[in-house]
Design a protein around this motif. Sequence first.
Motif, PDB file in Angstrom:
ATOM      1  N   GLY A 248       0.804  -1.206   0.000  1.00 23.91           N
ATOM      2  CA  GLY A 248       0.000   0.000   0.000  1.00 23.91           C
ATOM      3  C   GLY A 248       0.843   1.264   0.000  1.00 23.91           C
ATOM      4  N   GLU A 249       0.295   2.322   0.589  1.00 25.83           N
ATOM      5  CA  GLU A 249       0.953   3.624   0.590  1.00 25.83           C
ATOM      6  C   GLU A 249       0.526   4.404   1.830  1.00 25.83           C
ATOM      7  N   GLY A 250       1.472   5.110   2.433  1.00 22.14           N
ATOM      8  CA  GLY A 250       1.183   5.889   3.624  1.00 22.14           C
ATOM      9  C   GLY A 250       1.007   7.363   3.324  1.00 22.14           C
ATOM     10  N   PHE A 251       0.062   7.983   4.010  1.00 21.65           N
ATOM     11  CA  PHE A 251      -0.179   9.426   3.892  1.00 21.65           C
ATOM     12  C   PHE A 251      -0.206  10.047   5.292  1.00 21.65           C
ATOM     13  N   ASP A 252       0.851   9.793   6.040  1.00 22.69           N
ATOM     14  CA  ASP A 252       1.054  10.380   7.368  1.00 22.69           C
ATOM     15  C   ASP A 252       0.113   9.822   8.431  1.00 22.69           C
ATOM     16  N   GLU A 253      -0.493   8.663   8.187  1.00 21.97           N
ATOM     17  CA  GLU A 253      -1.313   8.047   9.226  1.00 21.97           C
ATOM     18  C   GLU A 253      -0.490   7.746  10.480  1.00 21.97           C
ATOM     19  N   HIS A 254       0.793   7.463  10.282  1.00 18.82           N
ATOM     20  CA  HIS A 254       1.698   7.201  11.406  1.00 18.82           C
ATOM     21  C   HIS A 254       2.958   8.071  11.292  1.00 18.82           C
ATOM     22  N   GLY A 255       2.790   9.247  10.715  1.00 20.08           N
ATOM     23  CA  GLY A 255       3.903  10.183  10.616  1.00 20.08           C
ATOM     24  C   GLY A 255       4.887   9.868   9.506  1.00 20.08           C
ATOM     25  N   ARG A 256       4.501   8.970   8.584  1.00 21.71           N
ATOM     26  CA  ARG A 256       5.392   8.618   7.480  1.00 21.71           C
ATOM     27  C   ARG A 256       4.623   8.640   6.171  1.00 21.71           C
ATOM     28  N   ARG A 257       5.343   8.947   5.106  1.00 22.04           N
ATOM     29  CA  ARG A 257       4.765   8.934   3.769  1.00 22.04           C
ATOM     30  C   ARG A 257       5.333   7.761   2.979  1.00 22.04           C
ATOM     31  N   TYR A 258       4.644   7.466   1.883  1.00 25.78           N
ATOM     32  CA  TYR A 258       5.081   6.461   0.900  1.00 25.78           C
ATOM     33  C   TYR A 258       5.037   5.049   1.498  1.00 25.78           C
ATOM     34  N   HIS A 259       6.050   4.222   1.288  1.00 24.08           N
ATOM     35  CA  HIS A 259       5.968   2.824   1.709  1.00 24.08           C
ATOM     36  C   HIS A 259       7.373   2.294   1.994  1.00 24.08           C
ATOM     37  N   GLY A 260       7.436   1.038   2.431  1.00 22.97           N
ATOM     38  CA  GLY A 260       8.723   0.423   2.723  1.00 22.97           C
ATOM     39  C   GLY A 260       9.307   0.787   4.062  1.00 22.97           C
ATOM     40  N   ASN A 261       8.497   1.401   4.957  1.00 26.16           N
ATOM     41  CA  ASN A 261       9.055   1.892   6.212  1.00 26.16           C
ATOM     42  C   ASN A 261       8.298   1.442   7.458  1.00 26.16           C
ATOM     43  N   SER A 262       7.222   0.675   7.302  1.00 26.48           N
ATOM     44  CA  SER A 262       6.485   0.188   8.467  1.00 26.48           C
ATOM     45  C   SER A 262       5.631  -1.002   8.044  1.00 26.48           C
ATOM     46  N   LEU A 263       4.913  -1.569   9.009  1.00 26.77           N
ATOM     47  CA  LEU A 263       3.965  -2.642   8.714  1.00 26.77           C
ATOM     48  C   LEU A 263       2.555  -2.267   9.164  1.00 26.77           C
ATOM     49  N   TYR A 365      -3.423  -4.638  17.647  1.00 23.69           N
ATOM     50  CA  TYR A 365      -4.516  -3.926  16.987  1.00 23.69           C
ATOM     51  C   TYR A 365      -5.645  -4.889  16.642  1.00 23.69           C
ATOM     52  N   ALA A 366      -6.855  -4.342  16.592  1.00 22.36           N
ATOM     53  CA  ALA A 366      -8.044  -5.116  16.258  1.00 22.36           C
ATOM     54  C   ALA A 366      -8.295  -5.017  14.759  1.00 22.36           C
ATOM     55  N   LEU A 367      -8.150  -6.132  14.066  1.00 21.56           N
ATOM     56  CA  LEU A 367      -8.399  -6.149  12.631  1.00 21.56           C
ATOM     57  C   LEU A 367      -9.876  -5.841  12.360  1.00 21.56           C
ATOM     58  N   GLY A 368     -10.140  -5.204  11.231  1.00 16.70           N
ATOM     59  CA  GLY A 368     -11.518  -4.884  10.889  1.00 16.70           C
ATOM     60  C   GLY A 368     -12.010  -3.652  11.598  1.00 16.70           C
ATOM     61  N   GLU A 369     -11.944  -3.653  12.918  1.00 18.87           N
ATOM     62  CA  GLU A 369     -12.389  -2.491  13.687  1.00 18.87           C
ATOM     63  C   GLU A 369     -11.425  -1.315  13.545  1.00 18.87           C
ATOM     64  N   ASP A 370     -10.153  -1.604  13.365  1.00 19.57           N
ATOM     65  CA  ASP A 370      -9.114  -0.573  13.336  1.00 19.57           C
ATOM     66  C   ASP A 370      -8.141  -0.875  12.191  1.00 19.57           C
ATOM     67  N   PRO A 371      -8.604  -0.770  10.938  1.00 13.57           N
ATOM     68  CA  PRO A 371      -7.783  -1.213   9.803  1.00 13.57           C
ATOM     69  C   PRO A 371      -6.502  -0.426   9.603  1.00 13.57           C
ATOM     70  N   LEU A 372      -6.425   0.792  10.128  1.00  9.42           N
ATOM     71  CA  LEU A 372      -5.219   1.599   9.974  1.00  9.42           C
ATOM     72  C   LEU A 372      -4.361   1.605  11.235  1.00  9.42           C
ATOM     73  N   ASP A 373      -4.646   0.703  12.160  1.00 10.68           N
ATOM     74  CA  ASP A 373      -3.789   0.517  13.338  1.00 10.68           C
ATOM     75  C   ASP A 373      -3.579   1.827  14.100  1.00 10.68           C
ATOM     76  N   GLN A 374      -4.690   2.422  14.514  1.00  9.24           N
ATOM     77  CA  GLN A 374      -4.618   3.698  15.217  1.00  9.24           C
ATOM     78  C   GLN A 374      -4.627   3.554  16.739  1.00  9.24           C
ATOM     79  N   GLU A 375      -5.207   2.448  17.264  1.00 10.23           N
ATOM     80  CA  GLU A 375      -5.341   2.292  18.718  1.00 10.23           C
ATOM     81  C   GLU A 375      -4.612   1.039  19.173  1.00 10.23           C
ATOM     82  N   ASP A 376      -3.477   1.226  19.819  1.00  8.20           N
ATOM     83  CA  ASP A 376      -2.682   0.118  20.341  1.00  8.20           C
ATOM     84  C   ASP A 376      -3.347  -0.419  21.610  1.00  8.20           C
ATOM     85  N   LEU A 377      -3.770  -1.690  21.567  1.00  8.50           N
ATOM     86  CA  LEU A 377      -4.486  -2.305  22.681  1.00  8.50           C
ATOM     87  C   LEU A 377      -3.602  -3.226  23.521  1.00  8.50           C
ATOM     88  N   ALA A 378      -2.298  -3.160  23.304  1.00 10.94           N
ATOM     89  CA  ALA A 378      -1.394  -4.071  24.022  1.00 10.94           C
ATOM     90  C   ALA A 378      -1.531  -3.936  25.533  1.00 10.94           C
TER      91      ALA A 378
END
Length: 409
Positions: A248-263, A365-378
């Motif tokens: 895919g591609e990132g648009f600053d959802e986690h402070g990064r753009r483009y790809h190849g830098n996170s999961l 993260y909760a799949l489906g409920e949080d597809p962009l991994d915004q809320e860490d439930l650890a």
Amino acid sequence: WDDNCQGGDLAGAALAPRLERAASRYPGAPRRNVVLISIDTLRADRLGVYGHPRPTSPVIDALAARATVFEQAFSPSPSTRHAVPALLSSRYPSTLRFRKGSWPPKLAPRAHPMLGQSFQAAGYRTQAVLCCDEMFDKASGVIDGIKAIDTTADEVDDKPADAVARPARAFLETTAGATQPFFLWVHLFDPHEPYVVHDGATRFGERAIDRYDAEVAYADAHIAWILEAIAAAGHAGDTIVAITADHGEGFDEHGRRYHGNSLYGELVHVPLIVAVPGSPARRIDTPVSTIDLGPTLLELVGLARPAGQNGRSLAATVVDGGPAPDRTVLSELLSIRQQPRRLRAAYYGAWKLLWDLDANTYELYALGEDPLDQEDLAGDRPDVLADMRQRLDRASDLELTLLEPDRTR
């Protein structure tokens, strides 16, 4: 063996399934044609079929309406350099043998059976029409078994979809009336950065994400050329069509753009759509990997899966509506010259675990409920965290331990 440093050795028997060649459960299946369309940098959530409200993908959506849609499909890597070799070999990136010092990474000669080789050995006419030459040239190893390769789109600025779809359509025209089945792999570059604005094409705005969506729509419109050419050649009723993406591609959802830098989800949650003539439409929410696609396509036409693969066939799910394989799916971010980070993600049921190997930290993260991994439930779900850590460790041992043929690298 403890190649992945998970703190335990595996008995050889545990790895035996990966060493075995898997016969098709449908040996009498018709040898249908197979068209694999992979789209560079395509996030699942920017398609209508995956819930995007913009009309970015009417062609893909229409195909999905008569296909099996895997709602939780994940790329094995957020980088084309690793995701495409993984896709075509059905192996996780860290188990692949690359030539030392090669850049972009190139597979060692004849190191792994590739998808094109399986089709070629079964008597298929094999063809690839690809956006890019350097990534997918003969030295890359990914096109082994594909007799004819067209990369003329690489000669056009920005490698637009029309420059890929046109030779793909020309190839399909040559198949009219032919009895020999064919395997065609098409890789489109749109919607990769720089998100080109094409004359006369759909526009959604001026922001980067708007131009990205417009590129998705541009690719979608040219997939129509390919599907129309399949029908015009008389193959609509005997051709399997699969659509996926490398990452895919990132648009600053986690402070990064483009790809190849996170999961995170924006980089690894990708479309996976398989349309088989005569099979009903289905939607599957079990986590799967794009490395499952090769074994699935082979089994759908009655062919065996080569030994040494990590992927599982999803053919029974597509054909009979059976459950997807019950196992933990992985993604990997490997350290390469542009980025040193090492990450691994595990997906099982409704959960995703993200492990930073260097910091030894975990996110849940909760799949489906949080597809962009915004809320860490650890911190909130220690029970799930403990279970997912065990699943990650077990899957890492089962899937990433090097097999004997690969231990010489």
